[in-house]
Write a protein that holds these residues in place. Structure first.
Motif, PDB file in Angstrom:
ATOM      1  N   LEU A 127       0.923  -1.039   0.113  1.00  0.00           N
ATOM      2  CA  LEU A 127      -0.021   0.114   0.040  1.00  0.00           C
ATOM      3  C   LEU A 127       0.979   1.150   0.030  1.00  0.00           C
ATOM      4  CD1 LEU A 127      -2.970   1.053   0.676  1.00  0.00           C
ATOM      5  CD2 LEU A 127      -2.238   0.913   2.914  1.00  0.00           C
ATOM      6  N   HIS A 128       0.660   2.053  -1.171  1.00  0.00           N
ATOM      7  CA  HIS A 128       1.614   3.309  -1.016  1.00  0.00           C
ATOM      8  C   HIS A 128       0.591   4.397  -0.984  1.00  0.00           C
ATOM      9  CE1 HIS A 128       5.241   5.165  -2.033  1.00  0.00           C
ATOM     10  NE2 HIS A 128       5.065   5.702  -3.204  1.00  0.00           N
ATOM     11  N   GLY A 129       0.375   4.779   0.651  1.00  0.00           N
ATOM     12  CA  GLY A 129      -0.500   5.836   0.808  1.00  0.00           C
ATOM     13  C   GLY A 129      -1.718   5.940   0.279  1.00  0.00           C
ATOM     14  N   TRP A 130      -2.552   6.693  -0.090  1.00  0.00           N
ATOM     15  CA  TRP A 130      -4.007   6.736  -0.795  1.00  0.00           C
ATOM     16  C   TRP A 130      -3.899   7.364  -2.161  1.00  0.00           C
ATOM     17  CZ3 TRP A 130      -8.212   5.199  -1.696  1.00  0.00           C
ATOM     18  CH2 TRP A 130      -9.126   5.806  -2.487  1.00  0.00           C
ATOM     19  N   SER A 131      -3.336   8.593  -2.300  1.00  0.00           N
ATOM     20  CA  SER A 131      -3.502   9.217  -3.776  1.00  0.00           C
ATOM     21  C   SER A 131      -2.151   9.826  -3.856  1.00  0.00           C
ATOM     22  CB  SER A 131      -4.524  10.395  -3.512  1.00  0.00           C
ATOM     23  OG  SER A 131      -4.241  11.282  -2.663  1.00  0.00           O
ATOM     24  N   HIS A 132      -1.092   9.809  -3.127  1.00  0.00           N
ATOM     25  CA  HIS A 132       0.257  10.230  -3.270  1.00  0.00           C
ATOM     26  C   HIS A 132       0.185  11.924  -3.432  1.00  0.00           C
ATOM     27  CE1 HIS A 132       4.338  10.032  -3.950  1.00  0.00           C
ATOM     28  NE2 HIS A 132       4.511   8.499  -3.970  1.00  0.00           N
ATOM     29  N   GLU A 133      -0.587  12.421  -2.734  1.00  0.00           N
ATOM     30  CA  GLU A 133      -0.926  13.732  -2.830  1.00  0.00           C
ATOM     31  C   GLU A 133       0.001  14.515  -1.703  1.00  0.00           C
ATOM     32  OE1 GLU A 133      -4.722  16.932  -2.361  1.00  0.00           O
ATOM     33  OE2 GLU A 133      -5.138  14.621  -3.185  1.00  0.00           O
ATOM     34  N   ASN A 134       0.560  15.699  -2.041  1.00  0.00           N
ATOM     35  CA  ASN A 134       1.187  16.207  -0.728  1.00  0.00           C
ATOM     36  C   ASN A 134       0.391  17.312  -0.200  1.00  0.00           C
ATOM     37  OD1 ASN A 134       3.404  17.652   0.454  1.00  0.00           O
ATOM     38  ND2 ASN A 134       3.774  19.210  -1.257  1.00  0.00           N
ATOM     39  N   HIS A 135       0.236  17.360   1.306  1.00  0.00           N
ATOM     40  CA  HIS A 135      -0.343  18.050   2.044  1.00  0.00           C
ATOM     41  C   HIS A 135       0.434  18.813   2.989  1.00  0.00           C
ATOM     42  CE1 HIS A 135      -4.232  15.987   1.120  1.00  0.00           C
ATOM     43  NE2 HIS A 135      -3.559  14.812   1.075  1.00  0.00           N
ATOM     44  N   ARG A 158      -2.944  17.119   8.456  1.00  0.00           N
ATOM     45  CA  ARG A 158      -4.730  16.766   8.502  1.00  0.00           C
ATOM     46  C   ARG A 158      -5.038  16.169  10.025  1.00  0.00           C
ATOM     47  NH1 ARG A 158      -6.059  13.622   3.503  1.00  0.00           N
ATOM     48  NH2 ARG A 158      -3.776  12.560   3.835  1.00  0.00           N
ATOM     49  N   ALA A 159      -6.314  15.827  10.295  1.00  0.00           N
ATOM     50  CA  ALA A 159      -6.586  15.081  11.366  1.00  0.00           C
ATOM     51  C   ALA A 159      -6.212  13.703  11.180  1.00  0.00           C
ATOM     52  CB  ALA A 159      -8.316  15.074  11.331  1.00  0.00           C
ATOM     53  N   ALA A 160      -5.739  13.128  12.114  1.00  0.00           N
ATOM     54  CA  ALA A 160      -5.252  11.597  12.110  1.00  0.00           C
ATOM     55  C   ALA A 160      -6.519  10.704  11.470  1.00  0.00           C
ATOM     56  CB  ALA A 160      -4.656  11.218  13.383  1.00  0.00           C
ATOM     57  N   SER A 161      -7.671  11.013  11.969  1.00  0.00           N
ATOM     58  CA  SER A 161      -8.887   9.969  11.502  1.00  0.00           C
ATOM     59  C   SER A 161      -9.121   9.979  10.065  1.00  0.00           C
ATOM     60  CB  SER A 161     -10.106  10.589  12.423  1.00  0.00           C
ATOM     61  OG  SER A 161     -10.379  11.927  11.967  1.00  0.00           O
ATOM     62  N   ASP A 162      -8.686  11.543   9.483  1.00  0.00           N
ATOM     63  CA  ASP A 162      -8.760  11.632   8.125  1.00  0.00           C
ATOM     64  C   ASP A 162      -7.915  10.512   7.237  1.00  0.00           C
ATOM     65  OD1 ASP A 162     -10.899  13.278   8.464  1.00  0.00           O
ATOM     66  OD2 ASP A 162      -9.972  15.066   7.950  1.00  0.00           O
ATOM     67  N   VAL A 163      -6.588  10.873   7.857  1.00  0.00           N
ATOM     68  CA  VAL A 163      -5.473  10.270   6.998  1.00  0.00           C
ATOM     69  C   VAL A 163      -5.741   8.606   7.201  1.00  0.00           C
ATOM     70  CG1 VAL A 163      -3.031   9.865   6.983  1.00  0.00           C
ATOM     71  CG2 VAL A 163      -3.883  11.910   7.453  1.00  0.00           C
ATOM     72  N   LEU A 164      -6.160   8.088   8.497  1.00  0.00           N
ATOM     73  CA  LEU A 164      -6.486   6.613   8.557  1.00  0.00           C
ATOM     74  C   LEU A 164      -7.500   6.214   7.748  1.00  0.00           C
ATOM     75  CD1 LEU A 164      -5.585   6.690  12.277  1.00  0.00           C
ATOM     76  CD2 LEU A 164      -4.168   5.616  10.833  1.00  0.00           C
ATOM     77  N   GLY A 165      -8.548   7.094   7.695  1.00  0.00           N
ATOM     78  CA  GLY A 165      -9.886   6.677   7.011  1.00  0.00           C
ATOM     79  C   GLY A 165      -9.289   6.369   5.539  1.00  0.00           C
ATOM     80  N   GLU A 166      -8.469   7.421   5.021  1.00  0.00           N
ATOM     81  CA  GLU A 166      -8.191   7.206   3.538  1.00  0.00           C
ATOM     82  C   GLU A 166      -7.538   5.823   3.233  1.00  0.00           C
ATOM     83  OE1 GLU A 166      -7.849  11.575   1.652  1.00  0.00           O
ATOM     84  OE2 GLU A 166      -5.917  10.501   2.207  1.00  0.00           O
ATOM     85  N   LEU A 167      -6.434   5.624   4.471  1.00  0.00           N
ATOM     86  CA  LEU A 167      -5.423   4.304   4.120  1.00  0.00           C
ATOM     87  C   LEU A 167      -6.426   2.997   4.271  1.00  0.00           C
ATOM     88  CD1 LEU A 167      -2.461   5.745   6.309  1.00  0.00           C
ATOM     89  CD2 LEU A 167      -2.491   5.105   3.911  1.00  0.00           C
ATOM     90  N   SER A 168      -7.185   3.258   5.058  1.00  0.00           N
ATOM     91  CA  SER A 168      -8.122   2.107   5.518  1.00  0.00           C
ATOM     92  C   SER A 168      -9.086   1.763   4.281  1.00  0.00           C
ATOM     93  CB  SER A 168      -9.118   2.435   6.601  1.00  0.00           C
ATOM     94  OG  SER A 168     -10.182   1.250   6.621  1.00  0.00           O
ATOM     95  N   ILE A 169      -9.674   2.874   3.277  1.00  0.00           N
ATOM     96  CA  ILE A 169     -10.224   2.770   2.117  1.00  0.00           C
ATOM     97  C   ILE A 169      -9.103   1.954   1.285  1.00  0.00           C
ATOM     98  CG2 ILE A 169     -11.248   3.942   0.035  1.00  0.00           C
ATOM     99  CD1 ILE A 169     -12.158   5.944   2.161  1.00  0.00           C
TER     100      ILE A 169
END
Ligand SMILES: [Zn+2]
Length: 245
Positions: free
Chosen positions: A77-85, A99-110
């Motif tokens: 798994l290489h991150g979610w979209s490889h977007e720079n924040h 960003r909020a940890a819940s947002d980052v973890l949510g994307e990784l989970s998807i």
């Protein structure tokens, strides 16, 4: 120096009855194409397993189809979209503290769920953070979303919350020519890690940006090591068995 020194390090390992353990990670796969074909051809030619770090957001069925019957290829798994924040002037990060940890973890989970369904058994829940960077505050939460291992660049930190399988030698010259680095320098770096008796030495490649120098180095390295009795190249599935149970 260079290849000669690397070959001597291999010979010395053999004399001492040691086995040097390598693994190969290639980043940024999203779709099939000529560069991916060349990568897979190399893996097949020398029977060296490769772990593709796949960017889940843009990846699709075409990539899954391409690697489905390739026993030398597994996926991570290489991150979610490889977007720079990160902000201007900061080092690039997708998985930083911006960003909020819940947002980052949510994307990784998807992303994890998507890659599991696309790649089935050839996918392994190893997270490869884009640009090899992740906020330390996120790491303890990764196992809660099903991530079992982490891979960044450089010497492994001894206190990581997850098993770490890092890469140590990067084939590309990102800041200079943006092509493959000088082969002698790459062989020297590999010999450095071997002389430190590093337990697992990770090679990092990016098939989409390889020039002839990068491909030639890989061909030479795998030619020297693929069947050498003092070397073993380990696939992601072998590394991950260390994380089970
Ligand atoms: Zn990347």
């Amino acid at each position: 120096m260079g290849e000669k020194r690397f070959r001597q390090a291999l010979a010395r390992a053999q004399e001492q009855g040691k086995q040097v353990r390598f693994w190969w990670r290639d980043d940024d796969a999203v779709a099939p194409g000529p560069a991916l074909d060349e990568l897979i051809e190399l893996a097949r030619k020398y029977r060296v397993p490769v772990t593709l770090a796949v960017i889940p957001a843009p990846a699709g069925e075409a990539l899954a189809e391409r690697v489905r019957n390739e026993p030398m290829v597994s996926c991570a798994l290489h991150g979610w979209s490889h977007e720079n924040h990160a902000g201007a002037g900061e080092k690039k990060q997708e998985l930083g503290a911006h960003r909020a940890a819940s947002d980052v973890l949510g994307e990784l989970s998807i992303g994890l769920t998507k890659l599991e369904s696309l790649f089935g058994p050839s996918f392994h829940p190893m997270l490869v953070p884009p640009w090899n960077r992740i906020s330390p505050a996120l790491v303890p939460h990764l196992s809660g979303i099903g991530i079992r291992a982490l891979s960044v660049f450089g010497a492994e930190r001894p206190d990581a919350a997850l098993p770490l399988f890092n890469t140590h030698v990067d084939v590309m010259d990102w800041h200079g020519t943006r092509g493959g680095r000088d082969a002698a320098m790459l062989f020297d770096e590999l010999a450095d890690w071997m002389e430190r008796d590093w337990p697992l030495i990770g090679l990092l490649t990016h098939h989409l940006v390889h020039d002839d120098a990068a491909w030639q180095f890989l061909d030479r390295l795998f030619c020297l090591t693929g069947e050498h009795p003092a070397c073993i190249w380990l696939g992601c599935e072998v590394l991950m068995t260390a994380c089970e149970g």
